[in-house]
Design a protein around this motif. Structure first.
Motif, PDB file in Angstrom:
ATOM      1  N   ARG A 166      33.097  28.600  34.646  1.00 38.87           N
ATOM      2  CA  ARG A 166      32.616  28.550  35.392  1.00 38.87           C
ATOM      3  C   ARG A 166      33.201  29.808  36.276  1.00 38.87           C
ATOM      4  NH1 ARG A 166      29.441  25.306  38.922  1.00 38.87           N
ATOM      5  NH2 ARG A 166      28.653  26.520  40.739  1.00 38.87           N
ATOM      6  N   LEU A 167      32.272  30.642  37.712  1.00 40.81           N
ATOM      7  CA  LEU A 167      33.044  32.311  37.952  1.00 40.81           C
ATOM      8  C   LEU A 167      32.330  31.370  38.772  1.00 40.81           C
ATOM      9  CD1 LEU A 167      31.385  35.113  35.483  1.00 40.81           C
ATOM     10  CD2 LEU A 167      33.673  33.721  35.378  1.00 40.81           C
ATOM     11  N   THR A 168      33.423  31.927  39.941  1.00 38.10           N
ATOM     12  CA  THR A 168      33.226  32.076  41.200  1.00 38.10           C
ATOM     13  C   THR A 168      33.470  33.714  41.976  1.00 38.10           C
ATOM     14  OG1 THR A 168      35.338  31.781  41.855  1.00 38.10           O
ATOM     15  CG2 THR A 168      33.817  30.066  42.155  1.00 38.10           C
ATOM     16  N   ALA A 169      33.654  33.395  43.168  1.00 39.14           N
ATOM     17  CA  ALA A 169      33.751  34.843  44.182  1.00 39.14           C
ATOM     18  C   ALA A 169      34.928  35.571  43.711  1.00 39.14           C
ATOM     19  CB  ALA A 169      33.742  34.451  45.655  1.00 39.14           C
ATOM     20  N   THR A 170      36.069  34.469  43.507  1.00 36.26           N
ATOM     21  CA  THR A 170      37.491  34.965  43.360  1.00 36.26           C
ATOM     22  C   THR A 170      38.032  35.084  41.755  1.00 36.26           C
ATOM     23  OG1 THR A 170      38.513  32.804  43.361  1.00 36.26           O
ATOM     24  CG2 THR A 170      38.536  34.365  44.768  1.00 36.26           C
ATOM     25  N   SER A 171      36.598  34.828  40.619  1.00 32.87           N
ATOM     26  CA  SER A 171      36.406  35.108  39.568  1.00 32.87           C
ATOM     27  C   SER A 171      36.817  36.679  38.532  1.00 32.87           C
ATOM     28  CB  SER A 171      35.429  34.416  38.012  1.00 32.87           C
ATOM     29  OG  SER A 171      35.907  32.971  38.528  1.00 32.87           O
ATOM     30  N   THR A 172      37.649  35.958  37.892  1.00 31.90           N
ATOM     31  CA  THR A 172      37.781  37.594  37.301  1.00 31.90           C
ATOM     32  C   THR A 172      37.845  37.866  35.449  1.00 31.90           C
ATOM     33  OG1 THR A 172      40.139  36.734  36.531  1.00 31.90           O
ATOM     34  CG2 THR A 172      40.364  38.141  38.682  1.00 31.90           C
ATOM     35  N   ILE A 173      37.213  38.500  34.779  1.00 33.51           N
ATOM     36  CA  ILE A 173      36.781  38.415  33.476  1.00 33.51           C
ATOM     37  C   ILE A 173      38.270  39.883  32.479  1.00 33.51           C
ATOM     38  CG2 ILE A 173      35.556  38.910  31.751  1.00 33.51           C
ATOM     39  CD1 ILE A 173      33.485  37.657  33.429  1.00 33.51           C
ATOM     40  N   ARG A 174      39.032  40.044  32.234  1.00 33.34           N
ATOM     41  CA  ARG A 174      39.405  40.907  31.900  1.00 33.34           C
ATOM     42  C   ARG A 174      39.908  40.875  30.476  1.00 33.34           C
ATOM     43  NH1 ARG A 174      45.495  40.212  31.978  1.00 33.34           N
ATOM     44  NH2 ARG A 174      45.805  38.462  32.641  1.00 33.34           N
ATOM     45  N   GLN A 175      40.419  42.803  29.467  1.00 38.02           N
ATOM     46  CA  GLN A 175      40.662  41.975  27.857  1.00 38.02           C
ATOM     47  C   GLN A 175      42.457  41.892  28.423  1.00 38.02           C
ATOM     48  OE1 GLN A 175      37.860  43.777  26.309  1.00 38.02           O
ATOM     49  NE2 GLN A 175      39.316  43.021  24.624  1.00 38.02           N
ATOM     50  N   ALA A 176      42.452  41.357  27.657  1.00 36.02           N
ATOM     51  CA  ALA A 176      44.316  41.419  26.851  1.00 36.02           C
ATOM     52  C   ALA A 176      44.476  41.320  25.270  1.00 36.02           C
ATOM     53  CB  ALA A 176      44.940  40.062  28.151  1.00 36.02           C
ATOM     54  N   GLY A 177      45.024  43.048  25.534  1.00 35.64           N
ATOM     55  CA  GLY A 177      44.791  42.725  23.424  1.00 35.64           C
ATOM     56  C   GLY A 177      43.582  42.580  23.461  1.00 35.64           C
TER      57      GLY A 177
END
Length: 318
Positions: A219-230
């Motif tokens: 679940r995504l919220t206002a503080t969620s992050t989507i990032r690449q790690a390798g």
């Protein structure tokens, strides 16, 4: 007195030898020297391919004079000593490996036990947290009235701290083929879904009126992050894998606006160019689970005393 007989003349040869050819006169008054031509390097190499030193060594070896340079006995002794030293080093390395194996095995078993123990502890703490959360919700329902409780539940659903249920849209994107370059041997990554692609999709769903969004159940919220790690994509520091399913609860027009909008055209272009899978479907009823409660921190002033300004002039001008 008797007169000596004169010697008989030698018989003339039938084919007398021709007289030597005289050298042509030199304008300077000296005899012209004979010209001598030396063969070039390639001609001499093809004529005598074997170096004279090798020929002499072969001749001495055929005569029984033995090897040239270091005697054979010395070479044999050095070779034997080298083999003995290598064998000794291999034996020492093997003994050291065998001696260290119990320690490594014990350390590995200890680490495995620690991991299993921590995993069981984490499972117990998660179960305890769920139990406390249910108890807090029960006590809250007892203390609050109907209108206040409904307003609180609505706020929790909007912020992602409570489950949400309703009709929505499911967007599915997946990695395309990753061919290997025959020249460099490297695998192409142009067909893989990236964190920016998921960010673009979720932002388009939020802009289309989505009330709750989740990626592979996160679940995504206002503080969620989507990032690449390798090569992995993390959603709130939790890895998600392809295919990526983005579920959004929202109005009926959400599917059509996403498919026909700029983001839908972008993913269709990725599908045609790199072979990435892309699909948008309408779902009648779906439940999006609550997100993990965020760990909020509050800033506080420093307990140190404030520095009072001094009236002494600065000494920087000296």
């Amino acid at each position: 007195m008797e007169q000596a007989a004169a010697p008989e003349p030698a018989p003339a040869s039938e084919d007398p030898a021709p007289p030597p050819r005289a050298q042509p006169p030199n304008p300077d008054g000296e005899a012209k020297p004979q010209r001598t031509f030396t063969p070039d390097f390639l001609t001499e190499l093809f004529r005598n391919p074997l170096d004279p030193g090798y020929a002499d060594a072969a001749a001495r070896k055929a005569a029984g004079n033995g090897a040239v340079g270091v005697p054979k006995k010395i070479l044999s002794g050095v070779s034997a000593l080298t083999l003995v030293a290598l064998g000794f080093l291999l034996v020492v390395a093997y003994q050291q490996t065998v001696a260290d194996e119990p320690a490594r095995t014990q350390a590995r078993d200890t680490l495995i036990e620690q991991v299993q123990s921590r995993r069981e502890n984490t499972t117990d703490l998660s179960a305890r947290a769920d139990q406390l959360r249910s108890e807090v919700a029960r006590l809250r329902e007892q203390q609050l009235g109907g209108a206040a409780l409904a307003e609180l539940q609505e706020a929790e659903a909007q912020t992602g701290l409570a489950p949400a249920r309703g009709p929505g849209t499911r967007v599915t994107v997946g990695d395309g083929p990753s061919p290997i370059d025959p020249v460099t041997g490297e695998r192409s990554t142009e067909g893989r879904v990236r964190d920016t692609d998921l960010q673009r999709a979720t932002n388009a769903l939020w802009a289309g009126g989505a009330e709750a969004v989740a990626i592979n159940g996160q679940r995504l919220t206002a503080t969620s992050t989507i990032r690449q790690a390798g090569e992995a994509i993390l959603v709130d520091f939790r890895p998600v894998t392809s295919p990526y399913q983005i579920v959004a609860i929202g109005p009926d027009a959400l599917q059509r606006e996403f498919r026909d909008g700029v983001t839908g055209k972008f993913f269709r272009a990725l599908n045609s160019q790199f072979g990435m899978s892309f699909d948008v479907a309408r779902i009648g009823d779906v439940t999006v689970e609550a997100a993990t409660e965020p760990n909020l921190r509050q800033a506080s002033p420093s307990p140190q005393a404030s520095v009072r300004p001094t009236s002494s002039p600065s000494e920087g001008g000296r």
